[in-house]
Write an enzyme that holds these catalytic residues in place. Structure first.
Site, short mmCIF file in Angstrom:
data_model
loop_
_atom_site.label_atom_id
_atom_site.label_comp_id
_atom_site.label_asym_id
_atom_site.label_seq_id
_atom_site.Cartn_x
_atom_site.Cartn_y
_atom_site.Cartn_z
N ARG A 1 26.90 46.93 -10.96
CA ARG A 1 26.56 45.59 -10.53
C ARG A 1 27.32 44.55 -11.34
NH1 ARG A 1 20.11 45.91 -11.01
NH2 ARG A 1 20.78 46.96 -12.92
N ARG B 1 32.03 40.18 -21.39
CA ARG B 1 32.06 38.74 -21.62
C ARG B 1 31.73 38.40 -23.07
NH1 ARG B 1 28.28 36.48 -16.98
NH2 ARG B 1 28.66 34.52 -18.09
N ASP C 1 27.84 40.30 -12.30
CA ASP C 1 27.02 39.09 -12.44
C ASP C 1 27.51 37.97 -11.53
OD1 ASP C 1 25.49 40.27 -14.44
OD2 ASP C 1 26.82 39.57 -16.03
N TYR D 1 37.80 46.84 -16.59
CA TYR D 1 37.72 45.41 -16.30
C TYR D 1 38.94 44.70 -16.87
CZ TYR D 1 32.74 45.61 -15.01
OH TYR D 1 31.54 45.88 -14.39
#
Length: 259
Positions: free
Chosen positions: A49, A196, A51, A109
């Site tokens: 998932r 992040r 954000d 990522y």
């Protein structure tokens, strides 16, 4: 037969991947489009998932379709029912043992930072902007402390629901192209906000606020309050999900790049 799909999306207008009762989500619009092609309700399971505001060039989902359609019909039919911000990029038939989340061996990522005195307009939701000058060499030195298996509690969101904070980072690099910095990271799995929070911490090193070895102290301390900020969601892209080669699935999507 179970099928797997590759999905690309611009997450700017969505509350995140997961379906929610009172907000737009990527999952909801994808399931709606799939249901139209299948002419029956469809539910999908994703590899991970994302954000609110986070993008993907290679999200992977699986479903057990209630109707059989040619592969071309799935891709073209679903895309014709999707908004322009979401697209199916490929489809593969897989056996019933395949699971988009649990069969994955790694996720990758890319986090994009723009270091420039003036804020961007066109790319405002697709990069993390800072007016500060970021030095890539200290960031690379600091990043080396995060490679391998560690307890990443210091980079874990308070709301993280993972059962344990131990993750293994296989690859972590930073490269500069003009005013843009690219953070590429691959791990067996990620905690909520982990990328992040790592990006925000490394940005503090790049700006000269902290020394590279500070990151090792933060990691060892396992205290989220000692790390850097949570960098904006708009700079983050899910770009790859790895599975055993026997499934024959593409390991990577395209890498977002700016100039």
């Amino acid at each position: 037969m179970r099928i797997a799909l590759g999905v690309e999306y611009d997450g700017t207008a969505y509350s995140g991947w997961q379906r929610q009762a009172h907000a737009d989500s990527v999952q909801a619009v994808l399931e709606s489009a799939l249901s139209r092609v299948a002419d029956a309700p469809v539910t999908v399971t994703c590899a991970g998932r994302t954000d609110a505001g986070v993008h993907a060039t290679q999200q992977v989902v699986h479903l057990d379709p209630p109707a059989q359609r040619p592969e071309r019909a799935w891709v073209r039919g679903v895309n014709s029912n999707l908004p322009g911000s979401v697209a199916v990029t490929w489809i593969r038939g897989v056996d019933e043992r395949f699971h988009a989340r649990f069969s994955a061996t790694a996720r990758r990522y890319r986090y994009v930072m723009l270091s420039h005195p003036v804020r961007p307009a066109l790319n405002r939701d697709r990069v993390a902007w800072t007016w500060r000058t970021l030095a890539v060499e200290p960031m690379q030195e600091a990043a080396r402390h995060l490679l391998g298996e560690h307890d990443f509690s210091a980079f874990r969101a308070v709301a993280c629901q993972a059962k344990h904070p131990v993750r293994t980072v296989y690859h972590l690099s930073l490269t500069r192209v003009g005013d843009y910095l690219y953070l590429d990271i691959e791990a067996n799995a990620f905690l909520h906000h982990m990328v992040r929070n790592i990006a925000g911490t490394l940005m503090a090193v790049g700006a000269g606020e902290r020394e590279p070895d500070w990151v090792a102290d933060v990691l060892a301390g396992r205290d989220r309050t000692r790390a850097g900020i949570t960098a904006p969601g708009g700079g983050l892209y899910l770009v790859g999900v790895r599975y055993p080669e026997s499934y024959g699935l593409p390991p990577m999507g395209r890498l977002p790049a700016f100039a």
